[in-house]
Design an enzyme around this catalytic site. Structure first.
Site, PDB file in Angstrom:
ATOM      1  N   TRP A 102      70.092 -37.424  -3.943  1.00 25.02           N
ATOM      2  CA  TRP A 102      69.274 -36.611  -3.030  1.00 25.02           C
ATOM      3  C   TRP A 102      68.318 -35.734  -3.807  1.00 25.02           C
ATOM      4  CZ3 TRP A 102      69.151 -38.964   1.222  1.00 25.02           C
ATOM      5  CH2 TRP A 102      70.287 -39.561   1.759  1.00 25.02           C
ATOM      6  N   ASP A 171      69.168 -27.453  -1.103  1.00 22.13           N
ATOM      7  CA  ASP A 171      69.600 -28.451  -0.119  1.00 22.13           C
ATOM      8  C   ASP A 171      71.108 -28.291   0.047  1.00 22.13           C
ATOM      9  OD1 ASP A 171      70.362 -30.677   1.306  1.00 22.13           O
ATOM     10  OD2 ASP A 171      69.437 -32.146  -0.041  1.00 22.13           O
ATOM     11  N   LYS A 195      76.272 -33.407   8.601  1.00 20.53           N
ATOM     12  CA  LYS A 195      77.455 -33.468   7.755  1.00 20.53           C
ATOM     13  C   LYS A 195      78.452 -32.386   8.127  1.00 20.53           C
ATOM     14  CE  LYS A 195      75.024 -36.291   4.885  1.00 20.53           C
ATOM     15  NZ  LYS A 195      73.708 -36.371   4.283  1.00 20.53           N
TER      16      LYS A 195
HETATM   17  C1  LIG Z   1      72.615 -36.719   3.753  1.00 17.59           C
HETATM   18  C2  LIG Z   1      71.868 -35.875   2.815  1.00 17.59           C
HETATM   19  C3  LIG Z   1      70.468 -35.824   2.827  1.00 17.59           C
HETATM   20  C4  LIG Z   1      69.626 -36.663   3.757  1.00 17.59           C
HETATM   21  O1  LIG Z   1      69.656 -36.145   5.021  1.00 17.59           O
HETATM   22  P1  LIG Z   1      68.781 -36.731   6.231  1.00 17.59           P
HETATM   23  O2  LIG Z   1      69.014 -35.700   7.283  1.00 17.59           O
HETATM   24  O3  LIG Z   1      69.337 -38.076   6.547  1.00 17.59           O
HETATM   25  O4  LIG Z   1      67.373 -36.801   5.783  1.00 17.59           O
HETATM   26  C5  LIG Z   1      69.835 -34.964   1.945  1.00 17.59           C
HETATM   27  N1  LIG Z   1      70.539 -34.208   1.098  1.00 17.59           N
HETATM   28  C6  LIG Z   1      71.883 -34.234   1.036  1.00 17.59           C
HETATM   29  C7  LIG Z   1      72.608 -33.365   0.074  1.00 17.59           C
HETATM   30  C8  LIG Z   1      72.588 -35.068   1.890  1.00 17.59           C
HETATM   31  O5  LIG Z   1      73.926 -35.100   1.849  1.00 17.59           O
END
Ligand SMILES: *Cc1c(COP(=O)(O)O)cnc(C)c1O
Length: 358
Positions: A102, A171, A195
């Site tokens: 990511w 993030d 998540k």
């Molecule tokens: C799942 C995830 C993403 C991507 O998320 P989307 O909402 O599908 O764009 C980005 N960063 C992390 C750390 C993730 O676990």
């Protein structure tokens, strides 16, 4: 009641049963409106109350002061990879720590946006199995971007880096609301909800006021953070139902679990159950370096990759789903987000013991 499995999916992932039950009970008649929230105007009082409550709960849980705004944006965490540099770079270089898939994608988007993008630390040399300690900070950076929990590799920052006056951008898609942290070094936090905070379709963005001043006027409306902050995320139609489920999840953390400290304790206990078992034997092998292990995504290997199919199939028979590692790295992964109970993790450990014996 429906037969429910134990869900270790990495995302979208398990939601608290109490949340699903409340959503079900309110599905046809949301709080006396005679209609579903799915059918309700985003400018109605009932929805505005949901939105306000989601914002207030986020503020309380994370201990955000008045200088932070809580926004709800579509496009996933992946869209934030681009919105962050578009809005915050101010033509200066931007710094990133690369801790996995990511983070790599976030770096790629910053480069597409035309910024000088510096990777100031990386764990690529060891397949992203650890969180780097040595970071080459630059005082001239517009921000320092990190990924608090690396969902695919199963690593997590234990202590966040101190970048001095340079704001941290993070993030937190896969560990927001899983533990207590000091928000003050963070200029911006973003998290795809699916998540640990709710369903897919909405991304939470927490931004400090001084960073809102950086937003360039010439950006298209929907790509500006100020469009969301000036209109309480109601410039256009937001994903109302996703925000509603997020609100229920946050209410569950506050009122049922008893707050973030309690949530963190439970998460520590769950992760310890799995890691202690993995460390106590030599059939399974953890893939992340012990000091960098994630409390959300526990990644491990079997003695032979050929056994994985059998492990996964036997697990499904036992009612345990979602244990396959990410397609890019293979192996196995148990995602044990907030909604996963201690009981569920105990069941998984028992299953792993029995499988190893066989
Ligand atoms: C799942 C995830 C993403 C991507 O998320 P989307 O909402 O599908 O764009 C980005 N960063 C992390 C750390 C993730 O676990």
């Amino acid at each position: 009641m429906a037969q429910r499995v134990i869900n270790f999916n990495p995302g979208p992932s398990a939601l608290p049963l109490a949340v699903l039950e409340q959503a079900k009970s309110e599905m046809l008649d949301f709080q006396g409106t005679g209609m579903s929230l799915l059918e309700t105007s985003h400018r109605s009082k009932p929805f505005e109350a949901v939105l306000d409550s989601a914002i207030q709960r986020t503020r309380r849980l994370l201990g955000l002061d008045e200088s932070y705004q809580v926004l709800f944006i579509q496009g996933g965490a992946s869209m934030q990879f681009a919105m962050v540099p578009m809005n915050l770079a101010e033509g200066k270089p931007v710094d990133y720590v690369n801790t996995g898939t990511w983070a790599t994608k976030a770096i790629k988007e910053a480069r597409i946006c035309g910024n000088e993008t510096r990777v100031v630390a990386t764990s690529e040399d060891a397949q992203f199995t650890y969180i780097p300690e040595k970071i080459d900070f630059n005082a001239d950076a517009a921000y320092l971007h990190i990924t608090s929990n690396n969902t695919i590799r199963g690593t997590q920052w234990r202590n966040f880096p101190d970048a001095g006056a340079v704001p941290l951008v993070c993030d937190m898609s896969s560990d927001i609301f899983s533990r207590r942290f000091d928000p003050r070094p963070f200029g911006l936090i973003y998290a795809g909800a699916q998540k640990n905070a709710g369903p897919a379709g909405v991304t939470m963005v927490i931004i400090r006021e001084d960073l809102l001043k950086r937003v360039p006027k010439e950006l298209p409306t929907m790509f500006k953070y100020t469009t969301y902050s000036d209109n309480r995320s109601l410039y256009n139609t937001p994903p109302c139902f996703s925000i509603y489920i997020c609100e229920l999840v946050l209410k569950w953390i506050e009122e049922t679990v008893g707050g973030l400290d309690r949530m963190e304790k439970i998460n520590e206990e769950k992760a310890a159950l799995l890691y202690n078992y993995i460390d106590s034997q030599d059939f399974y092998r953890g893939t992340a370096r012990p000091d960098s292990r994630s409390r959300m995504n526990v990644t491990f290997l079997l003695p032979e990759a050929e056994l994985e199919k059998e492990f996964l199939a036997t697990a499904v028979e036992a009612g345990l789903v979602g244990l396959k590692g990410h397609r890019s790295v293979g192996g196995l992964r148990a995602s044990i987000y907030n909604a996963t109970t201690i009981e569920s993790v105990k069941t998984l450990v028992d299953f792993m013991k029995q499988f190893a014996k066989r």
